[in-house]
Design a protein around this motif. Structure first.
Motif, PDB file in Angstrom:
ATOM      1  N   ALA A 117       5.624   1.440  -6.540  1.00  0.00           N
ATOM      2  CA  ALA A 117       4.829   1.967  -7.492  1.00  0.00           C
ATOM      3  C   ALA A 117       5.300   1.971  -8.726  1.00  0.00           C
ATOM      4  CB  ALA A 117       4.886   3.724  -7.194  1.00  0.00           C
ATOM      5  N   GLU A 140       4.015  -1.538 -10.097  1.00  0.00           N
ATOM      6  CA  GLU A 140       2.848  -1.544 -10.165  1.00  0.00           C
ATOM      7  C   GLU A 140       2.617  -1.090 -11.666  1.00  0.00           C
ATOM      8  OE1 GLU A 140       0.083   0.124  -7.157  1.00  0.00           O
ATOM      9  OE2 GLU A 140       0.957  -1.284  -5.905  1.00  0.00           O
ATOM     10  N   ARG A 178       0.806   3.628  -2.947  1.00  0.00           N
ATOM     11  CA  ARG A 178       0.073   4.531  -3.160  1.00  0.00           C
ATOM     12  C   ARG A 178      -0.399   5.427  -2.075  1.00  0.00           C
ATOM     13  NH1 ARG A 178      -3.525   0.359  -3.552  1.00  0.00           N
ATOM     14  NH2 ARG A 178      -1.667  -0.886  -3.330  1.00  0.00           N
ATOM     15  N   ARG A 179       0.459   5.203  -0.905  1.00  0.00           N
ATOM     16  CA  ARG A 179       0.041   6.220   0.230  1.00  0.00           C
ATOM     17  C   ARG A 179       1.441   6.351   0.848  1.00  0.00           C
ATOM     18  NH1 ARG A 179      -5.602   4.922   1.444  1.00  0.00           N
ATOM     19  NH2 ARG A 179      -5.506   5.674   3.696  1.00  0.00           N
ATOM     20  N   ASN A 187       0.801  -1.230   0.145  1.00  0.00           N
ATOM     21  CA  ASN A 187      -0.039   0.079   0.081  1.00  0.00           C
ATOM     22  C   ASN A 187       0.761   1.344  -0.038  1.00  0.00           C
ATOM     23  OD1 ASN A 187      -2.268  -1.669  -0.134  1.00  0.00           O
ATOM     24  ND2 ASN A 187      -2.942  -0.924   1.965  1.00  0.00           N
TER      25      ASN A 187
END
Length: 248
Positions: A160, A163, A146-147, A143
């Motif tokens: 990131a 992905e 994205r955070r 996570n």
């Protein structure tokens, strides 16, 4: 339903953490798992002991997955023994804490290399090894891609980028019958003594499902994406965190 006993999977970073949990999940279903690791021989021996007695056999392959010749060589070995590869799970990871405003360029580059190199250097041999049948490629993300997580910038940027790489590969490999996806979670509960107990308790209380994510939870999500039933899932990041990321 998926028949696992004739399947073969290669798991990069498969001798500890999430990678080992994936190996256990797939071997428990009858899949022959190859565990790739780069350095820790003791962890590899302990991983084999942990998998002993499961329906699917386990084999350890020591090599640095970020080197240009590694994945092609491992795949030649696996194809010589098994004929083909059905699934590749990229669970190798590198994490060097740092602040975004005070980055260490060398360590950031190392985290990026660990995340991206396996599929940059090995995607053509992987596609060849999966030819003639459906193939599954699954990467373990976070996570933090994205955070914003404190001092997680190097790993977060690397995940990131991973992905994004997954999405591009998914489009190009879909016509070959190969799916490319990822799984992600927030902080993992790896058992007593492996994490800050107070942080684990706070995050567990915030998780709608009532506890922090364990490696086995991610492993089951990986197994789902490796199954025949997941043939129509392409280029997705499946978040398995008990609903924690839904909280404001």
């Amino acid at each position: 339903m998926t028949r696992w006993e004739n399947r073969t999977a290669l798991i990069a970073g498969g001798t500890r953490g999430t990678g080992l949990a994936v190996a256990h999940e797939l071997a428990a279903r009858g899949c022959h798992v190859y565990l790739n690791h780069a350095h820790d021989d003791t962890a590899a021996e302990e991983a084999l002991a942990a998998l002993a007695g499961l329906p699917g056999p386990a084999t350890v392959l020591k090599a640095d997955i970020t080197r240009p010749d590694t994945l092609p060589r491992l795949l030649r070995h696996i194809r010589g023994e098994r004929g083909r590869l059905d699934a590749f799970v990229h669970s190798a990871a590198s994490f060097h804490p740092m602040d975004a405003a005070r980055p260490d360029a060398d360590l950031l580059r190392r985290d990026l290399t660990t995340a991206l190199a396996p599929l940059v250097l090995g995607i053509r041999p992987l596609a060849d090894a999966m030819a003639g049948g459906p193939g599954r490629i699954v990467a373990v993300s976070s996570n933090g891609a994205r955070r914003v997580v404190p001092r997680y910038v190097a790993a977060g940027v690397a995940k990131a980028a991973l992905e994004a790489q997954i999405r591009y590969l998914a489009v190009e490999l879909a016509p070959l019958g190969i799916t490319v996806n990822a799984v992600a979670a927030a902080k993992l509960d790896k058992g007593p003594g492996t994490a800050d107990a107070a942080a684990v308790r706070v995050l567990a209380e915030r998780t709608p499902a009532g506890r922090l994510t364990a490696p086995a939870d991610l492993a089951r999500a990986v197994a789902l994406l490796c199954s025949d039933e997941a043939a129509w899932i392409h280029g997705q990041v499946v978040t398995a965190d008990g609903g924690l990321s839904l909280r404001a």
